[in-house]
Design a protein around this motif. Structure first.
Motif, PDB file in Angstrom:
ATOM      1  N   ASN A  71       0.889  -1.151  -0.172  1.00 43.61           N
ATOM      2  CA  ASN A  71       0.299   0.162  -0.037  1.00 43.61           C
ATOM      3  C   ASN A  71       0.534   1.359   0.096  1.00 43.61           C
ATOM      4  O   ASN A  71       1.740   1.349   0.669  1.00 43.61           O
ATOM      5  CB  ASN A  71      -1.028  -0.486   1.321  1.00 43.61           C
ATOM      6  N   VAL A  72       0.561   2.492  -1.020  1.00 43.04           N
ATOM      7  CA  VAL A  72       1.254   3.549  -0.915  1.00 43.04           C
ATOM      8  C   VAL A  72       0.986   4.453  -0.257  1.00 43.04           C
ATOM      9  O   VAL A  72       0.829   6.029   0.470  1.00 43.04           O
ATOM     10  CB  VAL A  72       1.525   3.557  -2.426  1.00 43.04           C
ATOM     11  N   VAL A  73      -0.312   4.068   0.365  1.00 42.16           N
ATOM     12  CA  VAL A  73      -1.799   5.232   1.110  1.00 42.16           C
ATOM     13  C   VAL A  73      -1.165   5.365   2.751  1.00 42.16           C
ATOM     14  O   VAL A  73      -0.927   4.183   2.817  1.00 42.16           O
ATOM     15  CB  VAL A  73      -2.457   5.024   0.502  1.00 42.16           C
ATOM     16  N   GLY A  74      -0.058   6.662   3.014  1.00 45.75           N
ATOM     17  CA  GLY A  74      -0.292   6.294   4.774  1.00 45.75           C
ATOM     18  C   GLY A  74      -0.855   7.396   5.541  1.00 45.75           C
ATOM     19  O   GLY A  74      -2.461   6.568   4.430  1.00 45.75           O
ATOM     20  N   PRO A  75      -1.400   7.334   7.143  1.00 41.99           N
ATOM     21  CA  PRO A  75       0.050   6.972   7.313  1.00 41.99           C
ATOM     22  C   PRO A  75       0.213   6.000   7.648  1.00 41.99           C
ATOM     23  O   PRO A  75      -0.306   4.942   7.824  1.00 41.99           O
ATOM     24  CB  PRO A  75      -0.172   8.021   8.660  1.00 41.99           C
ATOM     25  N   PHE A  76       2.007   6.606   8.044  1.00 39.17           N
ATOM     26  CA  PHE A  76       2.958   4.958   8.004  1.00 39.17           C
ATOM     27  C   PHE A  76       3.621   5.127   9.350  1.00 39.17           C
ATOM     28  O   PHE A  76       3.541   5.885  10.195  1.00 39.17           O
ATOM     29  CB  PHE A  76       4.223   5.018   6.891  1.00 39.17           C
ATOM     30  N   ARG A  77       3.772   3.453  10.036  1.00 39.32           N
ATOM     31  CA  ARG A  77       4.904   3.611  10.831  1.00 39.32           C
ATOM     32  C   ARG A  77       6.116   2.983  10.374  1.00 39.32           C
ATOM     33  O   ARG A  77       6.247   1.934   9.506  1.00 39.32           O
ATOM     34  CB  ARG A  77       3.824   2.617  11.614  1.00 39.32           C
ATOM     35  N   LEU A  78       6.820   3.508  11.200  1.00 39.46           N
ATOM     36  CA  LEU A  78       8.091   2.633  10.791  1.00 39.46           C
ATOM     37  C   LEU A  78       8.860   1.136  11.256  1.00 39.46           C
ATOM     38  O   LEU A  78       8.999   1.565  12.919  1.00 39.46           O
ATOM     39  CB  LEU A  78       9.556   3.524  10.449  1.00 39.46           C
ATOM     40  N   SER A  79       9.220   0.391  10.669  1.00 37.53           N
ATOM     41  CA  SER A  79       9.377  -1.028  11.317  1.00 37.53           C
ATOM     42  C   SER A  79      10.523  -1.103  11.290  1.00 37.53           C
ATOM     43  O   SER A  79      10.773  -1.859   9.912  1.00 37.53           O
ATOM     44  CB  SER A  79       8.017  -1.822  11.193  1.00 37.53           C
ATOM     45  N   PRO A  80      11.303  -0.905  11.600  1.00 32.76           N
ATOM     46  CA  PRO A  80      13.132  -1.216  11.385  1.00 32.76           C
ATOM     47  C   PRO A  80      13.134  -2.854  11.234  1.00 32.76           C
ATOM     48  O   PRO A  80      14.344  -3.538  10.788  1.00 32.76           O
ATOM     49  CB  PRO A  80      13.205  -0.897  12.622  1.00 32.76           C
ATOM     50  N   TYR A  81      12.530  -3.282  12.261  1.00 35.52           N
ATOM     51  CA  TYR A  81      12.163  -4.993  12.184  1.00 35.52           C
ATOM     52  C   TYR A  81      11.348  -6.037  10.854  1.00 35.52           C
ATOM     53  O   TYR A  81      12.494  -7.123  10.655  1.00 35.52           O
ATOM     54  CB  TYR A  81      11.534  -6.054  13.723  1.00 35.52           C
ATOM     55  N   ALA A  82      10.927  -4.897   9.870  1.00 34.82           N
ATOM     56  CA  ALA A  82       9.935  -5.424   9.092  1.00 34.82           C
ATOM     57  C   ALA A  82      11.130  -4.903   8.129  1.00 34.82           C
ATOM     58  O   ALA A  82      11.012  -4.967   6.633  1.00 34.82           O
ATOM     59  CB  ALA A  82       8.413  -5.294   8.502  1.00 34.82           C
ATOM     60  N   GLY A  83      11.812  -3.764   8.396  1.00 33.22           N
ATOM     61  CA  GLY A  83      12.780  -3.128   6.731  1.00 33.22           C
ATOM     62  C   GLY A  83      12.199  -1.730   6.250  1.00 33.22           C
ATOM     63  O   GLY A  83      12.746  -1.796   5.427  1.00 33.22           O
ATOM     64  N   GLY A  84      11.152  -1.181   6.875  1.00 33.20           N
ATOM     65  CA  GLY A  84      10.096   0.030   6.149  1.00 33.20           C
ATOM     66  C   GLY A  84       9.027   0.377   6.842  1.00 33.20           C
ATOM     67  O   GLY A  84       9.301  -0.314   8.200  1.00 33.20           O
ATOM     68  N   VAL A  85       8.443   1.003   6.013  1.00 33.79           N
ATOM     69  CA  VAL A  85       6.896   1.179   6.738  1.00 33.79           C
ATOM     70  C   VAL A  85       5.787   0.663   6.714  1.00 33.79           C
ATOM     71  O   VAL A  85       5.941  -0.578   5.711  1.00 33.79           O
ATOM     72  CB  VAL A  85       6.921   2.621   6.348  1.00 33.79           C
ATOM     73  N   LEU A  86       5.185   0.824   7.596  1.00 31.17           N
ATOM     74  CA  LEU A  86       3.183  -0.745   7.740  1.00 31.17           C
ATOM     75  C   LEU A  86       2.188   0.684   7.584  1.00 31.17           C
ATOM     76  O   LEU A  86       2.584   1.564   8.050  1.00 31.17           O
ATOM     77  CB  LEU A  86       3.327  -1.068   9.179  1.00 31.17           C
ATOM     78  N   CYS A  87       1.620   0.477   6.647  1.00 27.64           N
ATOM     79  CA  CYS A  87       0.205   1.005   6.525  1.00 27.64           C
ATOM     80  C   CYS A  87      -0.859   0.568   7.910  1.00 27.64           C
ATOM     81  O   CYS A  87      -0.320   0.002   8.219  1.00 27.64           O
ATOM     82  CB  CYS A  87       0.273   1.018   5.089  1.00 27.64           C
ATOM     83  N   SER A  88      -1.629   1.327   7.793  1.00 23.58           N
ATOM     84  CA  SER A  88      -2.795   1.083   8.543  1.00 23.58           C
ATOM     85  C   SER A  88      -3.110   0.065   9.110  1.00 23.58           C
ATOM     86  O   SER A  88      -3.520  -0.719   9.962  1.00 23.58           O
ATOM     87  CB  SER A  88      -3.383   2.258   9.284  1.00 23.58           C
ATOM     88  N   ARG A  89      -3.274  -0.640   7.625  1.00 22.91           N
ATOM     89  CA  ARG A  89      -3.635  -2.089   7.927  1.00 22.91           C
ATOM     90  C   ARG A  89      -3.064  -3.420   8.240  1.00 22.91           C
ATOM     91  O   ARG A  89      -3.633  -3.699   8.548  1.00 22.91           O
ATOM     92  CB  ARG A  89      -4.453  -1.905   6.416  1.00 22.91           C
ATOM     93  N   CYS A  90      -1.789  -2.425   8.029  1.00 24.78           N
ATOM     94  CA  CYS A  90      -0.706  -3.801   8.591  1.00 24.78           C
ATOM     95  C   CYS A  90       0.381  -3.987  10.008  1.00 24.78           C
ATOM     96  O   CYS A  90       1.268  -3.923  10.722  1.00 24.78           O
ATOM     97  CB  CYS A  90       0.407  -3.806   7.550  1.00 24.78           C
ATOM     98  N   THR A  91      -0.137  -2.112  10.585  1.00 23.68           N
ATOM     99  CA  THR A  91       0.639  -1.771  11.775  1.00 23.68           C
ATOM    100  C   THR A  91       0.628  -3.235  12.467  1.00 23.68           C
ATOM    101  O   THR A  91       1.304  -3.480  13.517  1.00 23.68           O
ATOM    102  CB  THR A  91       0.273  -0.924  12.595  1.00 23.68           C
ATOM    103  N   GLY A  92      -0.708  -3.534  12.971  1.00 19.93           N
ATOM    104  CA  GLY A  92      -0.638  -5.594  13.810  1.00 19.93           C
ATOM    105  C   GLY A  92       0.804  -6.275  13.212  1.00 19.93           C
ATOM    106  O   GLY A  92       1.277  -6.931  14.638  1.00 19.93           O
ATOM    107  N   LYS A  93       1.735  -6.416  12.378  1.00 18.91           N
ATOM    108  CA  LYS A  93       2.501  -7.075  12.266  1.00 18.91           C
ATOM    109  C   LYS A  93       3.684  -6.921  13.577  1.00 18.91           C
ATOM    110  O   LYS A  93       4.477  -7.533  12.876  1.00 18.91           O
ATOM    111  CB  LYS A  93       3.299  -6.671  10.224  1.00 18.91           C
TER     112      LYS A  93
END
Length: 250
Positions: free
Chosen positions: A157-179
């Motif tokens: 997904n290219v639409v924010g807002p995003f959270r930064l997840s260093p462990y995942a290697g980048g940003v997560l969108c609002s739908r994937c923050t549970g990862k």
């Protein structure tokens, strides 16, 4: 064999009563250890070439292992980086990071040019913290750990807002923050600067004005990225942290 290189002193240590061994980041030969005989003596003509952060031309003889300096000329002494405490602290961090993060066979002209530009930016009075974060991103990129910031690393997904997840290697969108429940919410300003850092060459950096709260957010983000992927225990970074505690708030 005799070598002639441009190099930057990233480490300097005493050797014997009057000598020094320097580690150079060079423009053509990667990282090189060079013995400078008599460098500690008051009247040494090469003593200034052993000073940390010095950028110069070095002519040395080497068959294997350590080289021995034959001749050298200073191109830029970077004396201000040794005379002003805050600049000394940041420059020391950058050269230690360079020394620890780059293996001899990984270093090319690109790394040399990035370090040269970084030290020049410090001396020119550009924002020390911002310059350091940009260089950290270059080190992450060189190691293959630069974060994905253009789209969600999980779903694309290219639409924010995003959270930064260093462990995942980048940003997560609002739908994937549970990862990653520890992913950090990014302000618009911090997100834009991280994307800028991701793409920018050190040599293109101009003056950047960043609000104190955004700088603090960037520091947390870059610290998490560096600790997650590089995991280096650097004495110079500990000193930087102590210096920050003593600095008055902006």
């Amino acid at each position: 064999m005799l070598y002639r290189v441009e190099g930057i002193v990233i480490r300097s240590m005493d050797y014997g009563e009057g000598n020094k061994i320097v580690t150079l980041l060079t423009n053509t030969n990667g990282k090189v250890g060079v013995l400078i005989r008599g460098a500690k003596k008051v009247k040494s003509k090469h003593g200034s070439l052993s000073q940390p952060f010095t950028y110069g031309e070095f002519v040395y003889f080497r068959t294997s292992g350590l080289g021995t300096l034959n001749h050298g000329e200073i191109i830029e002494s970077h004396h201000l980086l040794r005379e002003q405490l805050d600049k000394t602290a940041y420059a020391a961090y950058i050269v230690e990071l360079t020394d620890r993060a780059l293996q001899d066979d990984e270093v090319g002209n690109y790394h040399f040019e990035q370090l040269k530009a970084c030290l020049s930016a410090f001396e020119e009075g550009k924002d020390l913290q911002i310059v350091a974060h940009l260089y950290e991103m270059r080190m992450l990129d060189s190691a293959g750990y630069a974060p994905e910031l253009d789209q969600c690393v999980h779903c694309g997904n290219v639409v924010g807002p995003f959270r930064l997840s260093p462990y995942a290697g980048g940003v997560l969108c609002s739908r994937c923050t549970g990862k990653d429940p520890f992913a950090m919410l990014l302000s618009e300003g911090a997100y834009k600067l991280l994307r800028l850092f991701r793409r920018m060459d050190m040599r293109r950096l101009g003056q950047i004005q960043v609000r104190p709260e955004t700088k603090e957010e960037l520091k947390v983000c870059m610290r998490k990225l560096m600790d997650t992927h590089m995991s280096l225990q650097l004495k110079s970074r500990n000193f930087l942290d102590q210096l920050d505690k003593l600095s008055p708030p902006e």
